[in-house]
Scaffold this active site. Structure first.
Site, PDB file in Angstrom:
ATOM      1  N   ARG A 164      28.340  27.074  81.707  1.00  0.00           N
ATOM      2  CA  ARG A 164      29.530  26.390  82.220  1.00  0.00           C
ATOM      3  C   ARG A 164      29.301  24.893  82.145  1.00  0.00           C
ATOM      4  O   ARG A 164      28.253  24.402  82.571  1.00  0.00           O
ATOM      5  CB  ARG A 164      29.793  26.806  83.673  1.00  0.00           C
ATOM      6  CG  ARG A 164      31.157  26.352  84.188  1.00  0.00           C
ATOM      7  CD  ARG A 164      31.309  26.590  85.674  1.00  0.00           C
ATOM      8  NE  ARG A 164      30.754  25.489  86.466  1.00  0.00           N
ATOM      9  CZ  ARG A 164      31.012  25.294  87.765  1.00  0.00           C
ATOM     10  NH1 ARG A 164      31.809  26.126  88.417  1.00  0.00           N
ATOM     11  NH2 ARG A 164      30.478  24.288  88.414  1.00  0.00           N
TER      12      ARG A 164
ATOM     13  N   GLU B 254      38.459  28.813  84.027  1.00  0.00           N
ATOM     14  CA  GLU B 254      38.438  29.436  85.342  1.00  0.00           C
ATOM     15  C   GLU B 254      39.343  28.714  86.341  1.00  0.00           C
ATOM     16  O   GLU B 254      39.410  27.483  86.359  1.00  0.00           O
ATOM     17  CB  GLU B 254      36.989  29.436  85.851  1.00  0.00           C
ATOM     18  CG  GLU B 254      36.800  29.958  87.257  1.00  0.00           C
ATOM     19  CD  GLU B 254      35.378  29.740  87.743  1.00  0.00           C
ATOM     20  OE1 GLU B 254      35.171  29.805  88.976  1.00  0.00           O
ATOM     21  OE2 GLU B 254      34.482  29.493  86.912  1.00  0.00           O
TER      22      GLU B 254
ATOM     23  N   ASP C  33      35.380  25.337  84.697  1.00  0.00           N
ATOM     24  CA  ASP C  33      36.038  25.625  85.978  1.00  0.00           C
ATOM     25  C   ASP C  33      36.992  24.482  86.324  1.00  0.00           C
ATOM     26  O   ASP C  33      36.564  23.345  86.516  1.00  0.00           O
ATOM     27  CB  ASP C  33      34.978  25.770  87.076  1.00  0.00           C
ATOM     28  CG  ASP C  33      35.565  26.205  88.407  1.00  0.00           C
ATOM     29  OD1 ASP C  33      36.789  26.417  88.482  1.00  0.00           O
ATOM     30  OD2 ASP C  33      34.793  26.337  89.379  1.00  0.00           O
TER      31      ASP C  33
ATOM     32  N   HIS D  10      31.849  35.819  90.739  1.00  0.00           N
ATOM     33  CA  HIS D  10      31.334  34.591  91.336  1.00  0.00           C
ATOM     34  C   HIS D  10      29.890  34.820  91.771  1.00  0.00           C
ATOM     35  O   HIS D  10      29.551  35.869  92.316  1.00  0.00           O
ATOM     36  CB  HIS D  10      32.218  34.255  92.537  1.00  0.00           C
ATOM     37  CG  HIS D  10      31.822  33.058  93.325  1.00  0.00           C
ATOM     38  ND1 HIS D  10      31.836  31.783  92.815  1.00  0.00           N
ATOM     39  CD2 HIS D  10      31.424  32.942  94.620  1.00  0.00           C
ATOM     40  CE1 HIS D  10      31.468  30.932  93.751  1.00  0.00           C
ATOM     41  NE2 HIS D  10      31.211  31.606  94.855  1.00  0.00           N
TER      42      HIS D  10
ATOM     43  N   GLU E  38      37.609  34.214  92.650  1.00  0.00           N
ATOM     44  CA  GLU E  38      36.464  34.114  93.544  1.00  0.00           C
ATOM     45  C   GLU E  38      36.877  34.012  95.008  1.00  0.00           C
ATOM     46  O   GLU E  38      36.079  34.317  95.895  1.00  0.00           O
ATOM     47  CB  GLU E  38      35.567  32.940  93.164  1.00  0.00           C
ATOM     48  CG  GLU E  38      36.145  31.566  93.419  1.00  0.00           C
ATOM     49  CD  GLU E  38      35.186  30.457  92.971  1.00  0.00           C
ATOM     50  OE1 GLU E  38      34.900  29.586  93.789  1.00  0.00           O
ATOM     51  OE2 GLU E  38      34.762  30.482  91.811  1.00  0.00           O
TER      52      GLU E  38
ATOM     53  N   TRP F 214      41.138  21.484  96.730  1.00  0.00           N
ATOM     54  CA  TRP F 214      39.783  21.170  96.327  1.00  0.00           C
ATOM     55  C   TRP F 214      39.247  22.277  95.414  1.00  0.00           C
ATOM     56  O   TRP F 214      38.596  22.002  94.432  1.00  0.00           O
ATOM     57  CB  TRP F 214      38.844  21.062  97.539  1.00  0.00           C
ATOM     58  CG  TRP F 214      37.493  20.621  97.101  1.00  0.00           C
ATOM     59  CD1 TRP F 214      37.134  19.346  96.725  1.00  0.00           C
ATOM     60  CD2 TRP F 214      36.319  21.409  96.908  1.00  0.00           C
ATOM     61  NE1 TRP F 214      35.818  19.302  96.319  1.00  0.00           N
ATOM     62  CE2 TRP F 214      35.291  20.572  96.423  1.00  0.00           C
ATOM     63  CE3 TRP F 214      36.041  22.754  97.089  1.00  0.00           C
ATOM     64  CZ2 TRP F 214      34.005  21.040  96.131  1.00  0.00           C
ATOM     65  CZ3 TRP F 214      34.770  23.217  96.805  1.00  0.00           C
ATOM     66  CH2 TRP F 214      33.766  22.367  96.338  1.00  0.00           C
TER      67      TRP F 214
ATOM     68  N   TYR G 153      34.365  17.291  90.913  1.00  0.00           N
ATOM     69  CA  TYR G 153      33.923  18.644  91.245  1.00  0.00           C
ATOM     70  C   TYR G 153      32.944  19.162  90.180  1.00  0.00           C
ATOM     71  O   TYR G 153      33.153  18.990  88.979  1.00  0.00           O
ATOM     72  CB  TYR G 153      35.101  19.620  91.337  1.00  0.00           C
ATOM     73  CG  TYR G 153      34.622  21.047  91.289  1.00  0.00           C
ATOM     74  CD1 TYR G 153      34.048  21.634  92.414  1.00  0.00           C
ATOM     75  CD2 TYR G 153      34.652  21.781  90.105  1.00  0.00           C
ATOM     76  CE1 TYR G 153      33.545  22.921  92.364  1.00  0.00           C
ATOM     77  CE2 TYR G 153      34.149  23.064  90.043  1.00  0.00           C
ATOM     78  CZ  TYR G 153      33.601  23.629  91.175  1.00  0.00           C
ATOM     79  OH  TYR G 153      33.083  24.899  91.111  1.00  0.00           O
TER      80      TYR G 153
ATOM     81  N   GLU H 136      28.121  35.029  87.001  1.00  0.00           N
ATOM     82  CA  GLU H 136      27.681  33.679  87.331  1.00  0.00           C
ATOM     83  C   GLU H 136      26.306  33.743  87.993  1.00  0.00           C
ATOM     84  O   GLU H 136      26.038  34.612  88.830  1.00  0.00           O
ATOM     85  CB  GLU H 136      28.677  33.019  88.281  1.00  0.00           C
ATOM     86  CG  GLU H 136      28.324  31.585  88.645  1.00  0.00           C
ATOM     87  CD  GLU H 136      29.368  30.939  89.552  1.00  0.00           C
ATOM     88  OE1 GLU H 136      29.394  29.701  89.619  1.00  0.00           O
ATOM     89  OE2 GLU H 136      30.154  31.674  90.179  1.00  0.00           O
TER      90      GLU H 136
ATOM     91  N   HIS I  13      38.976  24.713  89.012  1.00  0.00           N
ATOM     92  CA  HIS I  13      38.893  24.729  90.482  1.00  0.00           C
ATOM     93  C   HIS I  13      40.253  24.556  91.144  1.00  0.00           C
ATOM     94  O   HIS I  13      40.413  23.790  92.100  1.00  0.00           O
ATOM     95  CB  HIS I  13      37.898  23.686  90.996  1.00  0.00           C
ATOM     96  CG  HIS I  13      37.072  24.203  92.137  1.00  0.00           C
ATOM     97  ND1 HIS I  13      37.159  23.721  93.414  1.00  0.00           N
ATOM     98  CD2 HIS I  13      36.149  25.188  92.186  1.00  0.00           C
ATOM     99  CE1 HIS I  13      36.332  24.374  94.207  1.00  0.00           C
ATOM    100  NE2 HIS I  13      35.697  25.273  93.482  1.00  0.00           N
TER     101      HIS I  13
ATOM    102  N   ARG J 288      37.222  37.616  89.050  1.00  0.00           N
ATOM    103  CA  ARG J 288      36.000  37.017  89.574  1.00  0.00           C
ATOM    104  C   ARG J 288      35.733  37.337  91.040  1.00  0.00           C
ATOM    105  O   ARG J 288      34.937  36.686  91.702  1.00  0.00           O
ATOM    106  CB  ARG J 288      36.034  35.502  89.381  1.00  0.00           C
ATOM    107  CG  ARG J 288      36.201  35.079  87.924  1.00  0.00           C
ATOM    108  CD  ARG J 288      35.726  33.658  87.708  1.00  0.00           C
ATOM    109  NE  ARG J 288      34.297  33.561  87.909  1.00  0.00           N
ATOM    110  CZ  ARG J 288      33.707  32.831  88.849  1.00  0.00           C
ATOM    111  NH1 ARG J 288      34.442  32.145  89.719  1.00  0.00           N
ATOM    112  NH2 ARG J 288      32.406  32.784  88.951  1.00  0.00           N
TER     113      ARG J 288
END
Length: 403
Positions: A148, A237, A211, A313, A263, A403, A160, A340, A213, A284
Site C-alpha cells: 500500500r 480502498e 487508501d 483490515h 473496515e 478522517w 493520512y 493487511e 480513507h 474488508r
C-alpha cells in the site's frame, strides 16, 4: 459439555491499547479473544464485564453458534461497534478453546486450508513520493508481493497514512484528538503522480494498493479511480463513506479500478447491497469488529456468491489475537483476496506470543492447537491503559471533514 467457569477482560498498553477476553472452562482449558475498539476500548471492556461475562458462566463452551445467537439476538439492541466487538471476543475465545480441545489449529476446524499461505500487503509511506518509493523498495526486498502506498500531499502539513516511523504506524497517539487539515483538491492532483512514479520504479510485478480513507464524495472518488486506471491498482480502498451504500453505484459507473471497503462495518447488513449488486471487489470487514470468525464467515459466503473477495483490515489497532483469527479464516475460505499486515512492535509481540509467521510475502497461522496465540498476563500488567484518540480532520476553511 465443556462448562465455562470463569471469564475476565485484560486491558494492556504495550505501545497502544488492547482489550483481551479470557474464557476458562471447568477442565482448565482457556481461550482468548480480541475486543479492541480503537479509541473506545473501555466501552467494550465495560460491555463485556458488566453485560456479557455474567451470561457466559455455566454455558457450554463448545456451543459456539448458540452462544453467538444468544448474545446477538438476546441483547435486542443489536449491532454497532461496541456490541459486535464484544461478541467477536467471545467467538474468538470459544474457537480457541475448541481447537485446543480437538488438538487442531482452528483453520482445520473450518474445513482445512484452501491455500499454502495468506498473501499480505505492507504499508509504504513518506513525506514525498521519493521517500514513499524508497520505503516500498524496502518491502520488496523483504519479499512482499503487495504494498500500500501513501504519500504526503504538497501544501498540507500532514497527511493520512504518513508516519514518523516507516514500519510502526500508530495514528492513535494523542490524549485528546489532534486536528489535521485536509484539501481534496490538492490530494486529487498529487495521488496520480505517486502511482505513475511507482510503476516506473517498482515495475508491474508488485501489487499496488491505496487508501483514500473515506475522504471523497462519490463523484470525486470516480474521478480518482479513473485517473488511476493506467497504473492497474490492486484496489482503491474506502473511496467514499459507505454509510450510503448507494454512493458506490456512482463510483462503479465511472471507473474500472477495483474497489475495497468495510473496515468499519459491523455486520453483514452493512455490506449487503454493496456485495449483492457487485459494487465492490473486496470486503474488508474485520474479525473483531464484525462479530468474530462465525459472522465473518457468513459475510464471506455471501461475497463468494457475487464474485467479491476478502481483504480484511489488519492494522495495529487489532491485537495479534485478531491477526491469528483472521489468518485461520483467510486460509480456510475459497474467496480470499489479500490480508493487511501491519507488524506489531516487539513489546506487543512479547505480550502476545504467537505461532503465525511471515515468509515470501505470505503469513501462515501455524499448526498450534486453537488460534495459536497467548497472552502473558504478568507482562501485560506492566503496561497500564493510556487514553489515546485518533485524529480528526478539518478542511482548510475550518469545517469538519471525515478522517
Amino acid at each position: 459439555m465443556s462448562k465455562i467457569i470463569a471469564a475476565k477482560t485484560i486491558v494492556t498498553c504495550p505501545g497502544r491499547n488492547f482489550v483481551t477476553l479470557k474464557i476458562v472452562t471447568e477442565d482448565g482449558t482457556y481461550g482468548i479473544g480480541d475486543a479492541t475498539l480503537n479509541g473506545r476500548e473501555l466501552a467494550v471492556e465495560a460491555y463485556l464485564t458488566e453485560h456479557v461475562i455474567p451470561c457466559l458462566i455455566g454455558r457450554d463452551a463448545h456451543q459456539i453458534e448458540d452462544v453467538w445467537q444468544f448474545l446477538y439476538r438476546g441483547a435486542y439492541w443489536r449491532r454497532g461497534p461496541v456490541t459486535m466487538s464484544a461478541l467477536a471476543a467471545v467467538d474468538m475465545a470459544l474457537w480457541d478453546i475448541k481447537g485446543k480441545v480437538a488438538g487442531l489449529p482452528v483453520y482445520q476446524l473450518l474445513g482445512g486450508a484452501c491455500r499454502t499461505g495468506v498473501m499480505v500487503y505492507g504499508h509504504a509511506n513518506g513525506e514525498t513520493i521519493d521517500e514513499t518509493l524508497a520505503n516500498a523498495a524496502d518491502y520488496v526486498e523483504q519479499g512482499y508481493k503487495a504494498i500500500r502506498l501513501q504519500s504526503g500531499v504538497p501544501g498540507l502539513k500532514g497527511t493520512y497514512g504518513v508516519s514518523k516511523d516507516r514500519f510502526f504506524y500508530e495514528p492513535a497517539d494523542s490524549d485528546l484528538p489532534k486536528e489535521t487539515l485536509w484539501s481534496t483538491e490538492k490530494y486529487l492532483r498529487s495521488a496520480p503522480d505517486l502511482f505513475r512514479a511507482a510503476r516506473e520504479r517498482l515495475g508491474w510485478d508488485i501489487h499496488l494498493l491505496h487508501d483514500v480513507h473515506h475522504r471523497l464524495t462519490p463523484i470525486e472518488a470516480a474521478r480518482l479511480g479513473k485517473d488511476l486506471e493506467p497504473y492497474r491498482l490492486f484496489w482503491m480502498e474506502d473511496a467514499t463513506p459507505a454509510e450510503n451504500q448507494d454512493g458506490f453505484r456512482l463510483v462503479r459507473q465511472h471507473t474500472t479500478t477495483p474497489l475495497a471497503v468495510g473496515e468499519v462495518f459491523n455486520s453483514i447488513h452493512d455490506c449487503k447491497t454493496l456485495i449483492q449488486e457487485q459494487l465492490i471487489d473486496y470486503i474488508r470487514a474485520t474479525v473483531v469488529h464484525a462479530g468474530g470468525i462465525s459472522h465473518l464467515r457468513r459475510i464471506a459466503s455471501l461475497a463468494d456468491l457475487h464474485h467479491v473477495r476478502t481483504g480484511c483490515h489488519g492494522a495495529t489497532d487489532l491485537s495479534p489475537v485478531s491477526m491469528a483469527a483472521a489468518l485461520h479464516f483467510d486460509l480456510s475460505i475459497p474467496n480470499f483476496g489479500i490480508q493487511e499486515y501491519m507488524r506489531h512492535t516487539a513489546e506487543t509481540d512479547a505480550v502476545f506470543p504467537h505461532a503465525y509467521s511471515f515468509a515470501d510475502g505470505m503469513l501462515h497461522p501455524g499448526e498450534a492447537p486453537g488460534l495459536g496465540v497467548d497472552i502473558d498476563e504478568d507482562l501485560a500488567a506492566t503496561y497500564p491503559y493510556r487514553r489515546a484518540y485518533l485524529p480528526v480532520a478539518r478542511r482548510e476553511d475550518g469545517s469538519m471533514h471525515d478522517w
